[in-house]
Design a protein around this motif. Structure first.
Motif, PDB file in Angstrom:
ATOM      1  N   HIS A  54     -29.055  -5.409  10.627  1.00  0.00           N
ATOM      2  CA  HIS A  54     -28.758  -5.055  12.018  1.00  0.00           C
ATOM      3  C   HIS A  54     -28.003  -6.202  12.673  1.00  0.00           C
ATOM      4  N   HIS A  56     -27.502  -7.891  15.333  1.00  0.00           N
ATOM      5  CA  HIS A  56     -28.052  -8.204  16.650  1.00  0.00           C
ATOM      6  C   HIS A  56     -27.159  -9.133  17.464  1.00  0.00           C
ATOM      7  N   THR A  57     -26.577 -10.130  16.820  1.00  0.00           N
ATOM      8  CA  THR A  57     -25.843 -11.135  17.596  1.00  0.00           C
ATOM      9  C   THR A  57     -24.633 -10.539  18.314  1.00  0.00           C
ATOM     10  N   PRO A  60     -26.600  -7.497  21.251  1.00  0.00           N
ATOM     11  CA  PRO A  60     -27.943  -7.937  21.649  1.00  0.00           C
ATOM     12  C   PRO A  60     -28.672  -6.942  22.540  1.00  0.00           C
ATOM     13  N   GLN A  62     -28.950  -3.821  21.952  1.00  0.00           N
ATOM     14  CA  GLN A  62     -29.460  -2.704  21.147  1.00  0.00           C
ATOM     15  C   GLN A  62     -30.854  -3.009  20.598  1.00  0.00           C
ATOM     16  N   THR A  63     -31.759  -3.351  21.500  1.00  0.00           N
ATOM     17  CA  THR A  63     -33.110  -3.711  21.049  1.00  0.00           C
ATOM     18  C   THR A  63     -33.910  -2.510  20.559  1.00  0.00           C
ATOM     19  N   SER A  65     -33.004  -0.550  18.432  1.00  0.00           N
ATOM     20  CA  SER A  65     -32.699  -0.354  17.017  1.00  0.00           C
ATOM     21  C   SER A  65     -33.878  -0.711  16.119  1.00  0.00           C
ATOM     22  N   VAL A  79     -31.592  -9.548  10.187  1.00  0.00           N
ATOM     23  CA  VAL A  79     -31.039  -9.654  11.533  1.00  0.00           C
ATOM     24  C   VAL A  79     -29.922 -10.686  11.565  1.00  0.00           C
ATOM     25  N   ASN A  90     -27.382 -17.680  19.363  1.00  0.00           N
ATOM     26  CA  ASN A  90     -28.622 -17.015  19.760  1.00  0.00           C
ATOM     27  C   ASN A  90     -29.647 -18.065  20.135  1.00  0.00           C
ATOM     28  N   VAL A  98     -36.518 -11.351  19.225  1.00  0.00           N
ATOM     29  CA  VAL A  98     -36.250 -10.601  17.992  1.00  0.00           C
ATOM     30  C   VAL A  98     -37.507 -10.553  17.120  1.00  0.00           C
TER      31      VAL A  98
END
Length: 451
Positions: A54, A56-57, A60, A62-63, A65, A79, A90, A98
């Protein structure tokens, strides 16, 4: 994401000089460990990764997910993070969030720094040494999370140039992490954009493993166009198995610009041999590899053909994933770091025949926190329970687990679910949640009613 590889001229496979034998270390209750080429969780139970990557960075916001990936059956999420050398760093608070999201959704977190991708060939990439600097800068955030987090030092740390120093650089990175107090299982990526067509990782893995004072390192191969035949896949993974060295397919796809990987063999061989796999990637791909999205626009109800294949197909995630035993029968909570939770729980002795509840802030970051409520039966058993509390600081819950949660404005009610309603006399259970706050994150009083 990936570059086309020059693999012409790679001929006969180099035979490993010797089979490495590694004895099983004592399982440290602190976290994951490696023995005889297998990964074990903190309970000493073998754990096989089944999940996805995923980004994430880059996304960000899209929590959700994490919950969506879990709902489709995954037990692990890899991640994407950034050290600040190429992409926006981050922060420690973001990484803490996270980890909380992983734990809230009973996922194992593999955290990786992406800024190293293709170093030596991509001029914007940074070194493994810089990735280690990043991990050490957030060491206090990682401390105490060894049961739930695996540290993947740097993604695809070399391209197709300058990779001859991979073994030395990787061994030094592992040793620096250990001397800096990182006690987690460490994952290390192959060079050649992760695909190791030069067999640099394969032929030097034993040396890197032995360089780790904790003998707690896992190797990560990425399988795209280089691995387009069953023979290439089974030979590469099989050599690690024979050598007693732990291997994970940390990225793979069903198609790629550098060739057509044999995903059926990757998944079938991994399942037959207890090897973890993590597909690339959940959503948000660009640069011509949008076809690697598993979910369209991060929507779990709009799985692509690749998403359907990896989650619901033969040897797929839904059929083969097994949740980490550290979550079995328990509510995931963050082990207290030093100091312990800043606000002590508020509680009173359980009344006879009833129940009581206590509220604890387990982890907190700017604008958000993870909370936990502990329910304890009194001197008699209970068949069910409900708890009620009212926030006074503008807190709003966005996710919860091990409870049926409802609210009317700032007043929340958490009721038991099927598996945690029955409590023996004096027995306890917990449920948790992720929430936002503004102003003052005050501790509310919590009442409990037994049924």
């Amino acid at each position: 994401m990936k570059k086309r590889l020059s693999v012409a001229g790679v001929a006969l496979l180099t035979v490993l000089a010797a089979v490495f034998a590694f004895g099983q270390p004592a399982h440290a209750a602190a976290g994951f460990s490696v023995a005889n080429g297998r990964l074990y969780d903190a309970n000493g139970t073998e754990f096989v990764m089944r999940g996805v990557n995923h980004a994430h960075t880059w996304y960000p916001q899209q929590t959700s997910s994490f919950a969506n990936i879990k709902a489709l059956g995954a037990n692990t999420v890899r991640v994407v993070l950034a050290s600040g050398d190429r992409w926006t760093k981050n922060s420690a608070a973001d990484v803490a969030n996270v980890i909380s999201l992983c734990k809230a959704n009973r996922l194992i977190c593999v955290l990786e720094v992406h800024d190293t991708t293709g170093y030596g060939e991509d001029g914007a990439a940074t070194t493994l040494n810089r990735a280690v600097d990043y991990w050490l800068s957030i060491a206090s955030t990682l401390a105490g999370q060894e049961k739930y987090v695996i540290v993947n030092i740097g993604n695809e740390p070399y391209g197709n140039q300058g990779y001859g120093s991979w073994a030395t650089d990787t061994a030094n990175a592992v040793k620096r992490l250990r001397s800096g107090g990182i006690a987690h299982t460490i994952m290390v990526d192959a060079p050649n954009w992760g695909q190791d067509w030069s067999f640099t990782m394969r032929d030097n893995a034993g040396t890197v493993f032995n360089a780790d004072p904790a003998k707690n390192t896992v190797f990560d191969i990425h399988m795209y166009g280089v691995f387009d035949t069953a023979a290439e896949i089974t030979d590469y993974l099989g050599r690690f198995r024979s050598a007693g060295l732990p291997i994970v397919v940390g990225e793979f796809g069903f198609n790629h610009s550098d060739g057509n990987p044999d995903e059926d063999t990757i998944m079938a061989y991994s399942q037959a041999n207890g090897i973890g796999y993590l597909g690339w990637s959940w959503s948000g791909n660009g640069g011509g590899v949008e076809y690697l999205d598993m979910a369209t626009a991060f929507d779990p109800n709009r799985l692509t053909s690749w998403g359907q294949r990896i989650f619901n197909g033969a040897n797929g995630i839904r059929a083969t994933a097994r949740e980490a035993s550290v979550y079995s029968g328990t509510t995931p909570t963050t082990p207290p770091t030093s100091p312990s939770p800043t606000t002590p729980p508020t509680t009173t002795p359980p009344p006879s025949g009833g129940c009581t509840a206590s509220y604890t802030i387990v982890n907190s970051w700017q604008g958000g926190f993870q909370g936990e409520i502990k329910v304890t039966a009194g001197s008699a058993a209970v068949n069910g329970w409900s708890t009620t509390w009212t926030f006074t600081g503008g807190q709003t819950i966005s996710q919860s687990w091990s409870t049926t949660l409802s609210n009317s404005g700032s007043t929340y009610t958490g009721r038991n679910v099927d598996y945690n309603g029955r409590l023996g006399a004096g027995a306890s259970t917990t449920f948790g949640f992720i929430a936002s706050w503004n102003g003052t994150n005050a501790i509310p009083a919590v009442s409990c009613t037994a049924s």
